[in-house]
Write a protein that holds these residues in place. Structure first.
Motif, PDB file in Angstrom:
ATOM      1  N   ARG A 152       6.729 -10.323  30.694  1.00 38.39           N
ATOM      2  CA  ARG A 152       5.694  -9.984  29.708  1.00 38.39           C
ATOM      3  C   ARG A 152       6.075  -8.675  29.046  1.00 38.39           C
ATOM      4  O   ARG A 152       5.980  -7.605  29.647  1.00 38.39           O
ATOM      5  N   GLU A 154       4.715  -6.991  26.707  1.00 33.31           N
ATOM      6  CA  GLU A 154       3.584  -6.086  26.460  1.00 33.31           C
ATOM      7  C   GLU A 154       3.430  -5.052  27.565  1.00 33.31           C
ATOM      8  O   GLU A 154       3.130  -3.882  27.321  1.00 33.31           O
ATOM      9  N   THR A 155       3.639  -5.477  28.810  1.00 31.19           N
ATOM     10  CA  THR A 155       3.455  -4.581  29.954  1.00 31.19           C
ATOM     11  C   THR A 155       4.777  -4.188  30.621  1.00 31.19           C
ATOM     12  O   THR A 155       4.779  -3.473  31.619  1.00 31.19           O
ATOM     13  N   GLU A 157       6.770  -6.074  32.389  1.00 31.92           N
ATOM     14  CA  GLU A 157       6.725  -6.577  33.755  1.00 31.92           C
ATOM     15  C   GLU A 157       7.448  -7.919  33.840  1.00 31.92           C
ATOM     16  O   GLU A 157       7.530  -8.667  32.860  1.00 31.92           O
ATOM     17  N   ARG A 358       6.125   1.544  40.860  1.00 32.44           N
ATOM     18  CA  ARG A 358       5.616   0.190  40.630  1.00 32.44           C
ATOM     19  C   ARG A 358       5.493  -0.576  41.949  1.00 32.44           C
ATOM     20  O   ARG A 358       4.499  -1.258  42.190  1.00 32.44           O
TER      21      ARG A 358
END
Length: 386
Positions: A152, A154-155, A157, A358
């Motif tokens: 993803r 956007e993040t 990840e 993380r």
């Protein structure tokens, strides 16, 4: 040897002209969503072969799945599945397209509100929408297993997912496709498959002699065919052994009854998510540091690997283990794959701390075969990879 239960329901159709058998493998009256990547299948003849085989089916196409299957793109495909009442998915591509199709197989029948939860909450899929694959890029083994990895942007990840409901019904493996693959991708496939085997083999002995020999034979085969397939991708014999080795590296067989590691992959996924580095190359970045840092716990297996795969017969067990690690790095270099993070990005400083944080936040307090590689250890390993 540890207890295990093994079932792999995926039917393999291997060899030349197997694509034409799609006609009989896909259920009658299925409404098919055909998924592919950037369009290379329209240049190498695969698209034409698949289209011909699907001529009696109602087919909708969805292209543009990127090299790291992107969640937002897949959500566009999911909307089509639901709007068009699709009943069967066909992945035509490499591991990324197949992984993306596995996510869609799970998401199509998922009853929750947010499909991203399948990934972040690691929800196992017991039943997915049926799908098959036509493999165009040997590497990941996704064509014969039930796992997938989704990104993803956007993040920034990247998460793994899986479950017994995500085995392909069938996979078509035609080595003829290899001749049209760019050399960089062939090198990636070799490195990816090689590391897949190491993750299931380079742990500690549970006296699973046959699994060890299976694993070692795959490694030896990849080493043997690498020069030939890089020199001439149209070499059908080399392509066949390359393709089948990649599949066998991660179809579940060699991990039965033995401990697995997967820490290299967990760290490598973060490098892809942060910097967009090819998956296989992130594994090459982490491998030497991971094995060097964990030398004490992996020494026996590393020495066995050095002896059996690389014919290292001199020195102490620790010395053989270190030679085995160096031979692995040399193998990556022979594929023209760089093995330090600083060779891929100038922005590498601070990466180790980001990844460690993380892991801490996700509760990944201990990874690896012993569950003892802590976020603090991860930070040190990644720093060693700079």
């Amino acid at each position: 040897m540890n207890n295990f239960q093994y079932k792999n329901p995926t039917k393999i159709l291997f060899g030349k002209n197997q694509i034409e058998n799609l006609t009989t493998e896909i259920p009658e009256n299925a409404k098919v969503l055909m998924l592919f990547g950037g369009g290379s299948i329209k240049k190498n003849g695969v698209y034409e072969q698949v289209s011909k085989a699907l001529s009696n089916f109602e087919v909708i196409e969805f292209g543009g799945i990127p090299a790291n299957p992107e969640y937002d793109v897949l959500m566009e495909a999911l909307a089509i599945i639901k709007a068009e009442k699709i009943t069967f998915l066909l992945a035509v591509g490499g591991g990324s397209v197949i992984d993306g199709t596995k996510f869609l197989s799970a998401a199509a029948l998922y009853e929750g509100d947010e499909p991203w939860d399948i990934l972040v909450k690691n929800i196992r899929t017991l039943k997915g929408m049926p799908f098959g694959t036509v493999l165009t890029l040997p590497a990941t083994g996704s064509e014969m297993n039930s796992g997938a990895v989704i990104t993803r942007a956007e993040t920034k990840e990247k998460f793994a997912m899986g479950g017994p409901g995500l085995f392909p019904l069938f996979s078509v493996l035609d080595p003829e496709v290899v001749k049209s693959i760019p050399q960089r991708q062939i090198a990636n496939g070799l490195a990816d498959a090689f590391t897949h085997v190491l993750e299931q083999y380079m742990t500690y002995s549970v006296d699973a002699k046959l699994q060890d020999r299976f694993a070692e034979s795959i490694l030896q085969t990849l080493i043997e065919v690498a020069p030939a397939i890089l020199k001439d991708p149209s070499d059908y014999k080399a392509a066949s052994n390359f393709m089948w080795s990649c599949t066998m590296a991660l179809n579940g067989l060699i991990q039965q009854g033995v401990p697995s590691d997967w820490a290299i992959h967990m760290m490598g996924h973060e490098l892809t998510a942060l910097f967009g580095i090819d998956h296989a190359r992130t594994l090459a970045i982490i491998t030497e540091s991971h094995y060097t840092f964990n030398l004490d716990s992996k020494k026996d297996k590393l020495a066995q690997y050095a002896e059996r795969v690389w014919n290292v017969n001199e020195g102490t067990k620790a010395e053989k283990a270190m030679v085995g690690i160096k031979k692995t790095t040399e193998f990556f270099h022979s594929l023209d794959i760089k093995t330090t993070l600083s060779e891929y990005t100038k922005d590498y400083k601070g990466t180790a701390e980001i990844i460690s944080k993380r892991f801490e936040e996700r509760g990944w307090k201990g990874i690896g075969e012993h569950g003892k590689v802590t976020p603090s250890d991860v930070e040190k390993i990644v720093k060693m990879s700079y």
